[in-house]
Design a protein around this motif. Sequence first.
Motif, PDB file in Angstrom:
ATOM      1  N   CYS A  83     -20.302 -11.388  -4.953  1.00 50.62           N
ATOM      2  CA  CYS A  83     -20.157 -12.677  -5.242  1.00 50.62           C
ATOM      3  C   CYS A  83     -21.326 -13.274  -5.267  1.00 50.62           C
ATOM      4  O   CYS A  83     -21.932 -13.681  -4.290  1.00 50.62           O
ATOM      5  CB  CYS A  83     -18.932 -13.675  -4.619  1.00 50.62           C
ATOM      6  SG  CYS A  83     -19.037 -15.348  -4.897  1.00 50.62           S
ATOM      7  N   PRO A  84     -22.095 -13.618  -6.493  1.00 49.67           N
ATOM      8  CA  PRO A  84     -23.319 -14.468  -6.401  1.00 49.67           C
ATOM      9  C   PRO A  84     -23.338 -15.654  -5.507  1.00 49.67           C
ATOM     10  O   PRO A  84     -24.224 -16.044  -4.836  1.00 49.67           O
ATOM     11  CB  PRO A  84     -23.728 -14.677  -7.770  1.00 49.67           C
ATOM     12  CG  PRO A  84     -22.605 -13.810  -8.539  1.00 49.67           C
ATOM     13  CD  PRO A  84     -21.654 -13.348  -7.963  1.00 49.67           C
ATOM     14  N   ASN A 111     -15.881 -17.355   0.440  1.00 47.21           N
ATOM     15  CA  ASN A 111     -16.725 -16.794  -0.282  1.00 47.21           C
ATOM     16  C   ASN A 111     -18.059 -16.923   0.354  1.00 47.21           C
ATOM     17  O   ASN A 111     -18.945 -17.355   0.080  1.00 47.21           O
ATOM     18  CB  ASN A 111     -16.887 -17.493  -1.647  1.00 47.21           C
ATOM     19  CG  ASN A 111     -15.746 -17.696  -2.697  1.00 47.21           C
ATOM     20  OD1 ASN A 111     -14.762 -17.750  -1.897  1.00 47.21           O
ATOM     21  ND2 ASN A 111     -16.011 -17.344  -3.797  1.00 47.21           N
ATOM     22  N   CYS A 170     -20.866 -21.592  -7.716  1.00 48.98           N
ATOM     23  CA  CYS A 170     -20.600 -20.396  -8.324  1.00 48.98           C
ATOM     24  C   CYS A 170     -21.147 -20.573  -9.766  1.00 48.98           C
ATOM     25  O   CYS A 170     -20.728 -21.433 -10.461  1.00 48.98           O
ATOM     26  CB  CYS A 170     -19.134 -20.456  -8.578  1.00 48.98           C
ATOM     27  SG  CYS A 170     -18.521 -19.326  -9.958  1.00 48.98           S
ATOM     28  N   CYS A 258     -16.468 -13.585 -14.889  1.00 44.54           N
ATOM     29  CA  CYS A 258     -17.330 -13.120 -13.625  1.00 44.54           C
ATOM     30  C   CYS A 258     -17.311 -11.758 -13.696  1.00 44.54           C
ATOM     31  O   CYS A 258     -16.210 -10.905 -13.654  1.00 44.54           O
ATOM     32  CB  CYS A 258     -16.243 -13.693 -12.312  1.00 44.54           C
ATOM     33  SG  CYS A 258     -17.353 -12.896 -10.798  1.00 44.54           S
TER      34      CYS A 258
HETATM   35 FE1  SF4 Z   1     -17.847 -15.505  -6.985  1.00 47.10          FE
HETATM   36 FE2  SF4 Z   1     -17.778 -17.185  -8.799  1.00 47.10          FE
HETATM   37 FE3  SF4 Z   1     -17.139 -14.793  -9.203  1.00 47.10          FE
HETATM   38 FE4  SF4 Z   1     -15.615 -16.360  -7.821  1.00 47.10          FE
HETATM   39  S1  SF4 Z   1     -16.063 -16.415  -9.897  1.00 47.10           S
HETATM   40  S2  SF4 Z   1     -16.077 -14.222  -7.287  1.00 47.10           S
HETATM   41  S3  SF4 Z   1     -17.076 -17.723  -6.939  1.00 47.10           S
HETATM   42  S4  SF4 Z   1     -19.341 -15.663  -8.738  1.00 47.10           S
END
Ligand code: SF4
Length: 301
Positions: A83-84, A111, A170, A258
Motif C-alpha cells: 500500500c503506497p 494502513n 492514498c 489501486c
Molecule cells: Fe493503499 Fe490507497 Fe490502495 Fe487502499 S487504495 S490499499 S490506501 S494505495
Amino acid sequence: MNLVERIRELKKQKRAVILAHNYQLPEIQDAADYLGDSLGLSIKASETDADIIVFCGVKFMAQTAKMLSPDKLVLLPDIDAGCPMADMITASELETLKFTHPDAKVLCYVNTSAEVKAYSDICCTSANSVKIVRKAFLKEDEVIFVPDKNLALYTKRETGRDFIIWDGYCPIHADITEENVERARREHPDADLIVHPECSPEVIDLADGVYSTSGMSRYVKESDKESFIIGTEVGMLYRLKEDNPQKEFYPLSEKAVCLDMKKITLERLLSSLEDESGSIELEVEIVERAKGSIDRMLKYR
Ligand code: SF4
Ligand code: 13P
C-alpha cells in the motif's frame, strides 16, 4: 477441473479460508469466503478456526491477520502487493516525531506496517476512526495521527479534536477531484454521492455520505435511492452491483484503480494455496508490541 474448482478443492483439503478486500478483482471476490473492509476482515481473521488464512488484499492487511492469528499460516498470494500510503511513514520517522511530542499518544491508521503499529498506542480503520477518537482519548490528549492526512482531517471534523497530522495520503483517493464530482453530478443528477474518507476534504464536502468500503455496502443496501456515484477504488462497484443488481452504480473517477489490489489473480491464489507461498512472517518482538494497538482497537469495535 478449472481454476476455481481447484481452489475450492484445495481450500477444503487444507482447511483454508479466503478473505478478500472489497477492491479485489471480480473473480477473486467471487472465490472469497468473506469479503469486507479492513475492520471486517480483521475481525474475521481473529475469529476463524481455519488452519490457513489466504488473504487477498495488500500486505498491511495480511500482517494484521497474522498478528491476530499468530499460530495460523497466513498467505498473501502476491507478496509484493503493498500500500503506497502505508509506505509513506516508517517506524523511525514515527519515532522521531514522537521524540518532538513526548507526551503525545499515537493513533495509527491500519494502513501502516507492523513496525509502525509497534510504535503506536491504538489503531483505527476508516470505519471506526471517529469512534476510536471519542472513546480512547480524552479531549485534552495530544494525539499524533498517522499516516493519512485526509482520514485525520475527516476525523478531526467529525470529532472536533485536533491532531498532529502526518502528511501521508492514498494516491488513488487523493487523485479524485472536485471536477470529477461536478461532472458526475451533472451526468447523474438523481444519484447519491458516497465517498471514502481517504478522499480530500474538498471532495468530502461535496458528498452525501462518507463511508468505509463496507459502510458503503450497508448504506446502499438500506437506501431507497436507485443510483449511486461511488467515490473510491473502482473494485467496489463490482461488489455493490452483485449485492444490489437492481441498483445503478457510477464511479466518481474511472481512474481510481489501486494496482496493488489487482495483483492477486486466480492463478496466484491457486499457486499460493498449492505451495503455501507468500507466507507472512513477522518478528515476535514486533508482533508483541504491534498487536496491542490492534487489540485496543478491537475492544471498541
Ligand atoms: Fe493503499 Fe490507497 Fe490502495 Fe487502499 S487504495 S490499499 S490506501 S494505495
Ligand atoms: P476500507 O477499510 O474502507 O476497506 O479501506 C481500505 C483501504 O485501503 C482504502 O483505500
